[in-house]
Design an enzyme around this catalytic site. Structure first.
Site, PDB file in Angstrom:
ATOM      1  CE  LYS A  17     -21.450 -55.590  12.846  1.00  8.80           C
ATOM      2  NZ  LYS A  17     -21.918 -56.570  11.861  1.00  8.80           N
TER       3      LYS A  17
ATOM      4  CG  ASP B 110     -18.479 -38.484   7.726  1.00  7.57           C
ATOM      5  OD1 ASP B 110     -18.131 -39.631   8.076  1.00  7.57           O
ATOM      6  OD2 ASP B 110     -17.816 -37.462   7.967  1.00  7.57           O
TER       7      ASP B 110
HETATM    8  C1  MEV Z   1     -24.356 -59.245  13.079  1.00  9.12           C
HETATM    9  O1  MEV Z   1     -23.808 -58.412  12.087  1.00  9.12           O
HETATM   10  C2  MEV Z   1     -25.280 -58.460  13.966  1.00  9.12           C
HETATM   11  C3  MEV Z   1     -25.820 -59.223  15.179  1.00  9.12           C
HETATM   12  O2  MEV Z   1     -24.739 -59.777  15.937  1.00  9.12           O
HETATM   13  C4  MEV Z   1     -26.593 -58.230  16.009  1.00  9.12           C
HETATM   14  C5  MEV Z   1     -27.060 -58.758  17.330  1.00  9.12           C
HETATM   15  O3  MEV Z   1     -26.396 -59.647  17.921  1.00  9.12           O
HETATM   16  O4  MEV Z   1     -28.093 -58.256  17.824  1.00  9.12           O
HETATM   17  C6  MEV Z   1     -26.687 -60.379  14.754  1.00  9.12           C
END
Ligand code: MEV
Length: 438
Positions: free
Chosen positions: A279, A295
């Site tokens: 993420k 997209d």
């Molecule tokens: C937050 O948007 C993204 C993180 O949680 C990614 C990660 O934990 O490596 C900081």
């Protein structure tokens, strides 16, 4: 329960708002006022945005920011990012600056092949289907000549069509598996148009094929659609430097590299961590994908499928230390366009692509992947050193202050006050209260 409404799409924007007001908003003037407040005074521009989709009532702003100082294959970029999350643009900029003094990012497109499939059911002799397919394949290709003409002029088109027997996975299930090169366009409309034509031709030819019996002739087209899984539309990005150059005020280069590698190993074996780890990369990837009018749902779906391609969801990024060199890299599928779709229709996407020096789709793949790698590097670096809350909550302070409707003077005072203090929503509220009472 409210009654269903028919003909909603034919109502004017005002009538739609009025209906919503009556039905769901207890005639709140506030909601109508806010919806109208976001209309663009330039009627032509407003109309352009409204026509991107249906039943539009207003526009929804997201910040359009810039992460400067990205050095990619020796060329300097300022990368436009559209995101609502605080810290993301700051983290990308920080990682860009860090790697900018360590040789920058190396990026390479491995392949640009996209896939689309005609899924069909067939209850007959597989050998007869195979011979029918071989006989019909040139006709399938010829049937899309009017669709592929322009794409071929640009060097793309249909690369191949295969008949795939999926009977062992689902009874009577077969597919025409097409591969395409769509050059600088994302190619969804091109691929889907080709597939629908393949399906039509395939069915028509089956009805005429003398060797088929009635049941075989009745092969049934289920659907024709591109795939957002594009493991052959792949880009690889990398950074590297001597281990000692990873040193910071928090720890030595050796300690940092060791902890960093450990963090990647954890994301490789633990899906709960892998999803959050990835993420972090998506924070960068999506922001550029959105800024350039691409997209992001397709990109998200394709990348996560790739992260699970070996049967377990795992880290998209990899790291190693070999002969004193720290290396960090990522390989991801990305189906992007720099022409067609919204890319040059949305005025801000056009500006974003201009800032990126009008990249080809392949160049954009590199830029997007680099932003993802930078973002993942920044997140993991924070996690293994100071923790993310320090930087995150500082950036989040403004969101909290806006929620509490702080004035400009109050914001300035509180940003200063919290510079060296632990930040929580309640602490900010309490401090604001104190200022107001004073
Ligand atoms: C937050 O948007 C993204 C993180 O949680 C990614 C990660 O934990 O490596 C900081």
């Amino acid at each position: 329960m409210t009654d269903p409404i028919s003909g909603f799409s034919r109502l004017s924007k005002e009538e739609k708002i009025e209906w919503l007001n009556r039905t769901y908003l207890q005639q709140s003037e506030e909601a109508s006022r806010i919806l109208r407040q976001y209309w663009n005074p330039d009627a032509k521009l407003q109309r352009l945005h409204e026509e991107f989709t249906e039943n539009t009532l207003s526009n929804f702003y997201l910040p359009f920011g810039i992460a400067p100082n990205f050095l990619i294959n020796g060329q300097r970029y300022a990368i436009p990012m559209v995101t609502e999350e605080s810290s993301v643009v700051a983290a990308a900029s920080k990682a860009a600056k860090f790697w900018g003094t360590r040789g920058g990012f190396q990026a390479e497109v491995i392949n640009t092949r996209k896939v689309g499939q005609v899924h069909f059911s067939y209850k007959g002799d597989p050998a007869k289907l195979q011979s029918f397919f071989q006989r019909t394949k040139p006709r399938l290709i010829a049937s899309v000549a009017d669709i592929t003409r322009n794409m071929e002029k640009r060097g793309g088109g249909v690369l191949d069509i295969e008949l795939r027997d999926k009977n062992h996975e689902l009874e009577h299930y077969y597919q025409l598996h097409g591969t395409f090169d769509t050059r600088d366009s994302m190619g969804a409309n091109f691929i889907n148009s080709c597939l629908e034509r393949f399906a039509k031709t395939f069915k028509e030819e089956a009805l005429k094929f003398a060797d088929f019996n009635k049941e075989e002739r009745d092969l049934e087209i289920i659907m024709s659609i591109l795939s957002n899984y594009v493991p052959q539309c792949l880009v690889r990005v990398e950074v590297s430097c001597p281990v000692e150059d990873m040193a910071s005020s928090e720890m030595s280069g050796e300690e940092f590299s060791r902890k960093f590698l450990r963090a990647i190993e954890i994301a490789k074996v633990e899906p709960y961590r892998a999803v959050t780890h990835n993420k972090g990369a998506m924070n960068g990837i999506d922001a550029v994908v959105i800024a350039t009018g691409n997209d992001f749902r397709a990109v998200e779906a394709g990348i996560h499928a790739y992260a699970a391609k070996d049967g377990t969801y795992t880290s998209l990024t990899h790291a190693e230390v070999e002969k004193g060199v720290f290396r960090f890299w990522m390989e991801i599928p990305l189906a992007l366009g720099t022409v067609g779709g919204l890319t040059r229709l949305h005025p801000l996407s056009r500006v974003a692509l201009d800032i990126l020096q009008k990249p080809s789709a392949e160049q954009l793949m590199k830029i997007v992947a680099v932003t993802g790698l930078a973002q993942n590097f920044a997140a993991v670096s924070s996690l293994i050193t100071t923790g993310i809350q320090k930087g995150h909550m500082k950036m989040h302070l403004l969101n909290i202050l806006n929620q509490l409707e702080a004035s400009i003077a109050e914001k300035e005072q509180l940003v200063d006050f919290f510079r060296d203090k632990t930040l929580t929503y309640s602490a900010v509220g309490a401090e604001l209260e104190k200022i107001r009472k004073a």
